[in-house]
Scaffold this motif. Structure first.
Motif, PDB file in Angstrom:
ATOM      1  N   ASN A  66    -108.147  28.955 104.327  1.00 51.36           N
ATOM      2  CA  ASN A  66    -107.164  29.841 103.702  1.00 51.36           C
ATOM      3  C   ASN A  66    -105.775  29.201 103.704  1.00 51.36           C
ATOM      4  O   ASN A  66    -104.908  29.508 104.515  1.00 51.36           O
ATOM      5  CB  ASN A  66    -107.134  31.171 104.455  1.00 51.36           C
ATOM      6  CG  ASN A  66    -106.288  32.212 103.745  1.00 51.36           C
ATOM      7  OD1 ASN A  66    -105.782  31.989 102.655  1.00 51.36           O
ATOM      8  ND2 ASN A  66    -106.132  33.375 104.366  1.00 51.36           N
ATOM      9  N   ARG A  67    -105.610  28.266 102.753  1.00 48.93           N
ATOM     10  CA  ARG A  67    -104.318  27.635 102.483  1.00 48.93           C
ATOM     11  C   ARG A  67    -104.107  27.632 100.980  1.00 48.93           C
ATOM     12  O   ARG A  67    -105.069  27.522 100.208  1.00 48.93           O
ATOM     13  CB  ARG A  67    -104.287  26.200 103.012  1.00 48.93           C
ATOM     14  CG  ARG A  67    -104.191  26.090 104.516  1.00 48.93           C
ATOM     15  CD  ARG A  67    -102.827  26.534 105.030  1.00 48.93           C
ATOM     16  NE  ARG A  67    -101.750  25.645 104.552  1.00 48.93           N
ATOM     17  CZ  ARG A  67    -100.459  26.006 104.510  1.00 48.93           C
ATOM     18  NH1 ARG A  67    -100.086  27.216 104.872  1.00 48.93           N
ATOM     19  NH2 ARG A  67     -99.546  25.152 104.087  1.00 48.93           N
ATOM     20  N   PRO A  68    -102.864  27.736 100.512  1.00 51.02           N
ATOM     21  CA  PRO A  68    -102.614  27.887  99.076  1.00 51.02           C
ATOM     22  C   PRO A  68    -103.171  26.750  98.218  1.00 51.02           C
ATOM     23  O   PRO A  68    -103.518  26.974  97.055  1.00 51.02           O
ATOM     24  CB  PRO A  68    -101.085  27.949  98.991  1.00 51.02           C
ATOM     25  CG  PRO A  68    -100.648  28.442 100.332  1.00 51.02           C
ATOM     26  CD  PRO A  68    -101.620  27.863 101.308  1.00 51.02           C
ATOM     27  N   ALA A  69    -103.231  25.532  98.754  1.00 51.65           N
ATOM     28  CA  ALA A  69    -103.703  24.396  97.952  1.00 51.65           C
ATOM     29  C   ALA A  69    -104.803  23.646  98.692  1.00 51.65           C
ATOM     30  O   ALA A  69    -104.846  22.422  98.694  1.00 51.65           O
ATOM     31  CB  ALA A  69    -102.545  23.458  97.635  1.00 51.65           C
ATOM     32  N   SER A  70    -105.736  24.394  99.270  1.00 51.80           N
ATOM     33  CA  SER A  70    -106.777  23.746 100.077  1.00 51.80           C
ATOM     34  C   SER A  70    -107.906  23.157  99.243  1.00 51.80           C
ATOM     35  O   SER A  70    -108.735  22.417  99.771  1.00 51.80           O
ATOM     36  CB  SER A  70    -107.365  24.741 101.080  1.00 51.80           C
ATOM     37  OG  SER A  70    -107.913  25.872 100.422  1.00 51.80           O
TER      38      SER A  70
END
Length: 373
Positions: A66-70
């Motif tokens: 759960n990271r914006p640009a993972s």
């Protein structure tokens, strides 16, 4: 191959609360068949077929935190959010119903662009130093806050894997993606505690990820870490040039809580340090086991004539013998062997190997990368 004794492949394996019926692992292979990141029934059925046909352990395609640009492809599955986790619950339920064992591969793609799509995330891609390769800027360097949030996101994914009933979890730390970008001096030029001149110093981020995941899942849930010397940005690069450098790299990761090192090579039979033990010497997984004492998985073009990188340019492969693999397993060079394209093309591959039915092994056709069956 019909007369080859394959008993070494079919010995049970036990580590902590994990018991496998054989030594064969389905390697993680990104398929990009999860619209909006949600794994559907087709993905559950894909894994269930392999479980029903005696794969010892299934490792999922890369599934992101759960990271914006993972992720670098909008059809790579998520491992967070109610809808995606419900999809993964169905996957593990169906795998278990077929008698299989499975773990998700937990991933962050870092600053690497996909070669399969031009899609990019809305948020800037992130990496240790805003680099994707030597002197190749892409995206932003991670702040202290971004690093802390990323470590926490890996821990949350591990906790969800255990809660959903998965048997293990694998951390993707290979092939030039985020964790590997911290290892690699060419992409980690930080001057804080997550950088440094030595591989041991640059391993701090990975060690903190492992520690956070270990805390999240407790002592009995096995954690696997996938590693590679080579990078998709540079096939020839090597992180550890000597066994001592490999020790500096791997021992802290095992001490942090890794149970199994998944040692990625393009060809599993190639020796890691031939200048020390010759052309038939230990491979990457063999040296990792010797240095750390941890269990290891080997991988790389098992059962097929051609290198997997050729498949991305449309090259097929023929079935190949397993004599070298069996010999290495019999001498306990490593503990498990991951098989990718052979099992992707043929869900019955393991059962055919066990029965000596080599005449019915399928060729690998590169078109199968675009299918899910």
């Amino acid at each position: 191959m019909t007369t080859l004794n394959v008993d070494a492949l079919f010995k049970p394996f036990t580590l902590k609360n994990l018991t496998l019926k054989n030594r064969i692992v389905m390697a993680p292979m990104t398929r990009s068949f999860a619209p909006k990141g949600i794994p559907g029934e087709n993905i559950a059925a894909y894994y269930q077929r392999r479980a029903a046909n005696d794969v010892g352990l299934i490792l999922s395609e890369g599934t992101v935190i759960n990271r914006p640009a993972s992720r670098n492809d909008e059809n790579i599955p998520l491992f967070y959010g109610e809808a995606a986790l419900a999809g993964w619950q169905r996957v593990i339920n169906e795998v278990h119903a077929a008698g299989g064992k499975m773990g998700p591969q937990i991933w962050h793609t870092g600053s690497v662009a996909s070669f399969m799509t031009e899609w990019v995330p809305e948020a800037p891609v992130e990496s240790p130093s805003g680099l994707v390769g030597p002197d190749q800027p892409r995206g932003v360097a991670m702040s202290d806050e971004a690093i802390a949030d990323t470590i926490a996101a890996f821990a949350a994914a591990a906790a969800d894997a255990k809660r959903l009933g998965f048997d293990v979890a694998e951390i993707h730390g290979a092939h030039g993606y985020l964790i590997d970008q911290f290892f690699w001096a060419a992409t980690n030029q930080r001057t804080d505690q997550y950088g440094g001149a030595t591989l041991k110093q640059r391993s701090r981020f990975a060690a903190e990820v492992v520690k956070s995941m270990r805390t999240a899942v407790g002592d009995d849930f096995p954690l696997i870490l996938r590693l590679s010397q080579w990078k998709q940005q540079d096939f020839a690069t090597r992180l550890a040039q000597t066994p001592d450098e490999m020790s500096d790299w791997l021992v802290p990761l095992v001490e942090a809580g890794v149970d199994i090192l998944h040692c990625s090579q393009r060809r599993f039979w190639e020796p890691e340090f031939p200048e020390i033990d010759g052309e038939q010497g230990l491979n990457f997984a063999g040296w990792a086991k010797k240095i750390t004492g941890a269990a290891t998985i080997s991988v790389g073009s098992v059962g097929l004539s051609g290198d997997f990188m050729g498949s991305f340019s449309g090259e097929g492969s023929k079935p190949a013998g397993l004599d070298n693999l069996i010999h290495r397993l019999e001498r306990n060079e490593f503990d498990l062997i991951a098989v990718g394209r052979a099992i992707l093309s043929d869900p019955l591959w393991v059962s055919k190997i066990r029965s000596g039915n080599s005449a019915e092994l399928e060729d690998f056709n590169a078109a199968s990368l675009g299918e899910l069956y």
